[in-house]
Scaffold this motif. Structure first.
Motif: not given
Lengths: 254, 220
Positions: A109-123
């Motif tokens: 999701s463009s609103a959940f950019p990948v931080i690393k591997d399988l971790i996305v930023d859900r802020t």
């Protein structure tokens, strides 16, 4: 249930940071117990990678008992894997067979950019909550149970909506990347209860505005979110939010 | 989307009802009478403009949704199984809508354009009719036009295909409109869903039967 061990091939998304491109990498894991959880299988793989001097796979996890909403893997084409109303941490390896190849991706999701591997930023979800997903009054100590009569049906519906753990599987499952199920659950749990009434209208307007700002897609009522939600949040909440939004929009004095 | 869609759903009821008059098998007498009413009544003519506006809005909204939703997921999943969580037609509204639009262009070219702007090749004046309101006017014989158009088997196939697309579009659209309006009720939603399914199937079977019946000579 009979216990068995299995050898698996994993295709996992590897991405250094939000700027880099990322690609799939293939791993082999052997002697995985059918009684392990999916994340324990990843622990085994990561131990192996560390032992071999390679970089382990980054993934989100916290409580590992299906209540915190941290885990977030898109497993074999479904958020949280093949089981219904279940989180990745509660997915057990008995869902797979010896010799299976499992593809694991982050939420897309463009609103959940990948931080690393399988971790996305859900802020983005946190910012939506900050826009109105709370009550401002100080509620003080817990009152006597019968001070505030609430209809049983409303209490049940509010409680069901409050079961949302904010994992983002609804966004991941939706073909449009819409966050309507999450936002509607957070709007509903307060709109149904007396404490939520003073801010009822501004809440829904502000939260929906923030949701749109974050770049989530639009709801086209495919109901994939409800089917994939680990907590079984109902799309009736989305209808409730639509109604709340319409009413608030008409009533607002500004 | 829901509001414009609902208007179009209402239009289809009227459209289907009037066209079904051909099944009276009276040489198109009843059908032509009502077609004439629809073509000449002032309120209906104003609503026709509204219909085109709503159709256009429906298309524009659809394109906006498509564009925004594409932007919301820039990287697609390598492996995805949406069939495990939703109905294919609910996920294919854009595709089905495009097919309907293509069909609609042909459909308007066949009937609406000649009846509004002239050029209905083989139009013959209507037989004397009982109602005086159009006795002195030249009335279009839309029934005859149907008979001519549906001589071509390929046209019949395209029409049936277009109507099938419409059927699936409606199966999702009908109940989806209610959800958008904020109506989702334990008691009433199952009823709405059943009515939506029945509406979609009945309307589309009737529409599909029209070109087929004329081609096969079941009505004349």
């Amino acid at each position: 249930m009979e216990h068995y061990n299995m050898n698996l091939t994993l295709k996992v998304w590897k991405q250094k940071n939000s700027q880099s491109k990322g690609s799939f990498e293939t791993y082999k894991v052997n002697d995985i117990s059918s009684e392990m959880s999916f994340l324990e299988m990843f622990d085994v793989l990561n131990e192996q990678l560390v032992h071999d001097g390679k970089e382990p796979i980054a993934f989100d996890h916290d409580c590992r008992e299906g209540i915190c909403g941290a885990c977030s893997m898109y497993i074999d084409g479904q958020p949280h894997g093949p089981w219904q109303q279940n989180t990745t941490c509660q997915l057990h390896m008995r869902a797979f067979k010896d010799g299976d190849t499992i593809v694991v991706e982050p939420w897309r999701s463009s609103a959940f950019p990948v931080i690393k591997d399988l971790i996305v930023d859900r802020t983005a979800f946190d910012r939506i909550i900050q826009a109105g997903g709370y009550i401002s009054v100080n509620t003080g100590n817990a009152q006597d149970a019968n001070n505030l009569p609430i209809k049983k049906q409303d209490a049940d519906d509010a409680f069901s909506a409050a079961a949302c753990i904010g994992c983002g599987a609804c966004v991941a499952a939706c073909k449009n990347g819409s966050a309507m199920l999450f936002v509607s659950a957070k709007v509903s749990q307060l709109a149904l209860l007396p404490q939520g009434q003073p801010e009822r209208e501004t809440r829904v307007l502000n939260m929906v505005t923030q949701m749109d700002k974050e770049g989530f897609g639009n709801c086209t009522n495919t109901y994939a979110c409800e089917a994939e939600c680990p907590k079984g949040i109902s799309v009736a909440n989305i209808a409730r939010m639509n109604k709340e939004y319409l009413k608030a929009g008409l009533n607002t004095k500004e | 989307m829901g509001l414009t869609g609902f208007f179009l759903i209402t239009f289809l009821i009227v459209h289907c009802l009037i066209n079904s008059m051909i099944f009276f098998n009276d040489g198109g007498q009843t059908f032509n009478h009502w077609a004439h009413f629809m073509g000449t009544n002032l309120i209906i003519r104003i609503m026709e403009i509204g219909l085109f506006v709503f159709l256009l809005l429906h298309i524009i909204q659809g394109l906006m949704l498509w564009q925004q939703n594409k932007a919301a997921r820039p990287i697609a999943y390598a492996v995805s199984h949406p069939e495990r969580n939703s109905a294919w037609y609910s996920r294919s509204m854009g595709l089905l809508g495009t097919l309907i639009l293509l069909f609609l262009v042909l459909h308007l070219y066949h009937f609406w354009v000649p009846s509004r702007f002239g050029g209905m090749a083989s139009i013959q004046p209507l037989e004397p009719v009982s109602l005086s309101d159009y006795a002195n006017q030249e009335a279009h014989n839309l029934y005859r036009e149907m008979q001519i158009v549906f001589q071509n088997v390929w046209v019949v196939i395209i029409y049936v295909f277009g109507v099938f697309s419409l059927c699936w579009h409606l199966m999702h659209g009908f109940q989806s409109a209610f959800q958008t309006f904020g109506i989702n009720h334990k008691k009433y939603t199952p009823i709405i869903k059943t009515i939506g399914m029945a509406y979609s199937i009945v309307i589309c079977v009737l529409f599909a039967l029209m070109p087929i019946s004329i081609y096969m000579g079941w009505v004349n």
